[in-house]
Design an enzyme around this catalytic site. Structure first.
Site, PDB file in Angstrom:
ATOM      1  CG  ASP A 185      -0.326   0.180   2.528  1.00  0.00           C
ATOM      2  OD1 ASP A 185       0.930   0.273   2.584  1.00  0.00           O
ATOM      3  OD2 ASP A 185      -1.049   0.255   3.540  1.00  0.00           O
TER       4      ASP A 185
ATOM      5  CB  CYS B 176       0.787  -2.560   4.749  1.00  0.00           C
ATOM      6  SG  CYS B 176       0.583  -3.645   6.177  1.00  0.00           S
ATOM      7  N   GLY B 177       2.239  -0.645   6.363  1.00  0.00           N
ATOM      8  CA  GLY B 177       2.922   0.073   7.437  1.00  0.00           C
ATOM      9  C   GLY B 177       3.509  -0.874   8.463  1.00  0.00           C
ATOM     10  CB  THR B 178       2.022  -2.906  10.984  1.00  0.00           C
ATOM     11  OG1 THR B 178       0.805  -3.316  10.330  1.00  0.00           O
ATOM     12  CG2 THR B 178       1.802  -1.587  11.702  1.00  0.00           C
ATOM     13  N   GLY B 179       2.778  -4.483   8.208  1.00  0.00           N
ATOM     14  CA  GLY B 179       2.750  -5.853   7.688  1.00  0.00           C
ATOM     15  C   GLY B 179       1.525  -6.608   8.166  1.00  0.00           C
TER      16      GLY B 179
ATOM     17  N   GLY C 207      -1.877  -5.652   8.231  1.00  0.00           N
ATOM     18  CA  GLY C 207      -3.062  -5.601   7.367  1.00  0.00           C
ATOM     19  C   GLY C 207      -2.949  -6.536   6.175  1.00  0.00           C
TER      20      GLY C 207
ATOM     21  CG  HIS D 110       9.580 -24.892  12.406  1.00  0.00           C
ATOM     22  ND1 HIS D 110       9.722 -24.686  13.761  1.00  0.00           N
ATOM     23  CD2 HIS D 110      10.698 -25.577  12.008  1.00  0.00           C
ATOM     24  CE1 HIS D 110      10.866 -25.229  14.180  1.00  0.00           C
ATOM     25  NE2 HIS D 110      11.479 -25.769  13.124  1.00  0.00           N
ATOM     26  CG  ASN D 111       5.220 -21.627  10.633  1.00  0.00           C
ATOM     27  OD1 ASN D 111       6.064 -20.812  11.002  1.00  0.00           O
ATOM     28  ND2 ASN D 111       4.569 -22.380  11.484  1.00  0.00           N
TER      29      ASN D 111
ATOM     30  NE  ARG E 216       3.307   4.335   7.807  1.00  0.00           N
ATOM     31  CZ  ARG E 216       2.019   4.566   7.642  1.00  0.00           C
ATOM     32  NH1 ARG E 216       1.122   3.999   8.440  1.00  0.00           N
ATOM     33  NH2 ARG E 216       1.610   5.363   6.670  1.00  0.00           N
TER      34      ARG E 216
ATOM     35  CG  HIS F 166       7.761 -28.585  11.377  1.00  0.00           C
ATOM     36  ND1 HIS F 166       7.367 -27.982  12.558  1.00  0.00           N
ATOM     37  CD2 HIS F 166       9.073 -28.881  11.523  1.00  0.00           C
ATOM     38  CE1 HIS F 166       8.412 -27.901  13.370  1.00  0.00           C
ATOM     39  NE2 HIS F 166       9.454 -28.445  12.769  1.00  0.00           N
TER      40      HIS F 166
ATOM     41  NE  ARG G  37       3.853 -30.271  15.236  1.00  0.00           N
ATOM     42  CZ  ARG G  37       5.040 -30.265  15.836  1.00  0.00           C
ATOM     43  NH1 ARG G  37       5.941 -29.359  15.518  1.00  0.00           N
ATOM     44  NH2 ARG G  37       5.320 -31.162  16.749  1.00  0.00           N
TER      45      ARG G  37
HETATM   46  C1  RB5 Z   1      -1.799   2.705   6.572  1.00  0.00           C
HETATM   47  O1  RB5 Z   1      -1.779   3.895   7.251  1.00  0.00           O
HETATM   48  C2  RB5 Z   1      -1.623   1.536   7.531  1.00  0.00           C
HETATM   49  O2  RB5 Z   1      -2.724   1.396   8.339  1.00  0.00           O
HETATM   50  C3  RB5 Z   1      -1.369   0.274   6.744  1.00  0.00           C
HETATM   51  O3  RB5 Z   1      -0.235   0.451   5.954  1.00  0.00           O
HETATM   52  C4  RB5 Z   1      -1.078  -0.982   7.547  1.00  0.00           C
HETATM   53  O4  RB5 Z   1      -0.082  -0.751   8.505  1.00  0.00           O
HETATM   54  C5  RB5 Z   1      -2.235  -1.687   8.102  1.00  0.00           C
HETATM   55  O5  RB5 Z   1      -2.096  -2.780   8.679  1.00  0.00           O
END
Ligand code: RB5
Length: 146
Positions: free
Chosen positions: A8, A65-68, A70, A98-99, A109, A133, A136
Site C-alpha cells: 500500500d 504495508c505500514g506494519t505488515g 493488514g 516450520h510453517n 514503518r 511440521h 501440522r
Molecule cells: C496505513 O496507514 C496503515 O494502516 C497500513 O499500511 C497498515 O499498517 C495496516 O495494517
C-alpha cells in the site's frame, strides 16, 4: 525465482527499491501495485498478489504495508495461503522451515530497508523442513477449511 510483490502507500517506497534489488539478484518480479504513495487500501493489492501464489504463477508473494499486519490478515483469509509477518531474520527462517509460509509480509514503518532485504534473502533461501511440521501445516487447512 518468480515472485509477486505488492504494497500500500506505506510500503510503496520499499517496494520500489526492493523490485530493483530483487531483479538485480536475478529474480523475476511481478508488481501488483500500488503505483504511488497516495493513500490506498492494502487489500486491493495484497489480494491479487496472493492469488498469483495460489494459481502457481509465482512461488511466493512479498507484501508490504505500514506494519505488515493488514496485508498479512488479508493474505491469510485466502485458502492455501500461509502468510508470515516477519520483523527478524529468525522469524523468516522459521516461517519457511516450520510453517512452509508462502507469503512474506513486513512493515515498512517498523523495519529498515536493509533488514527487509536480509529477511527476504532468508525467506527465499530456506526450504520447508517437512517431517512433523508437515502434518501440522496440513491441519491448519483441514481444521479451518482455509
Ligand atoms: C496505513 O496507514 C496503515 O494502516 C497500513 O499500511 C497498515 O499498517 C495496516 O495494517
Amino acid at each position: 525465482m518468480k515472485l509477486a510483490i505488492a504494497a500500500d502507500h506505506a510500503g510503496f517506497d520499499y517496494k520500489k527499491e526492493l523490485i530493483e534489488w530483487l531483479k538485480s539478484h536475478g529474480h523475476n518480479v511481478i508488481d501488483f501495485g500500488t503505483d504511488s504513495d497516495a493513500s490506498c487500501d492494502y487489500p486491493d493489492y495484497a489480494y491479487p498478489a496472493t492469488e498469483a501464489v495460489l494459481n502457481n504463477i509465482v512461488r511466493y508473494a512479498i507484501l508490504i504495508c505500514g506494519t505488515g499486519i493488514g496485508v498479512s490478515i488479508t493474505a491469510n483469509k485466502m485458502k492455501g495461503i500461509r502468510a508470515a509477518d516477519c520483523v527478524t531474520v529468525e522469524m523468516a527462517r522459521l516461517a519457511r522451515l516450520h510453517n512452509n509460509a508462502n507469503v512474506l509480509t513486513f512493515g515498512a514503518r517498523l523495519i529498515s530497508l536493509e533488514l527487509a532485504k536480509e529477511i527476504i534473502t532468508t525467506f527465499l533461501n530456506t526450504e520447508f523442513e517437512g517431517g512433523r511440521h508437515k502434518s501440522r501445516v496440513e491441519k491448519i487447512h483441514l481444521l479451518t477449511g482455509r
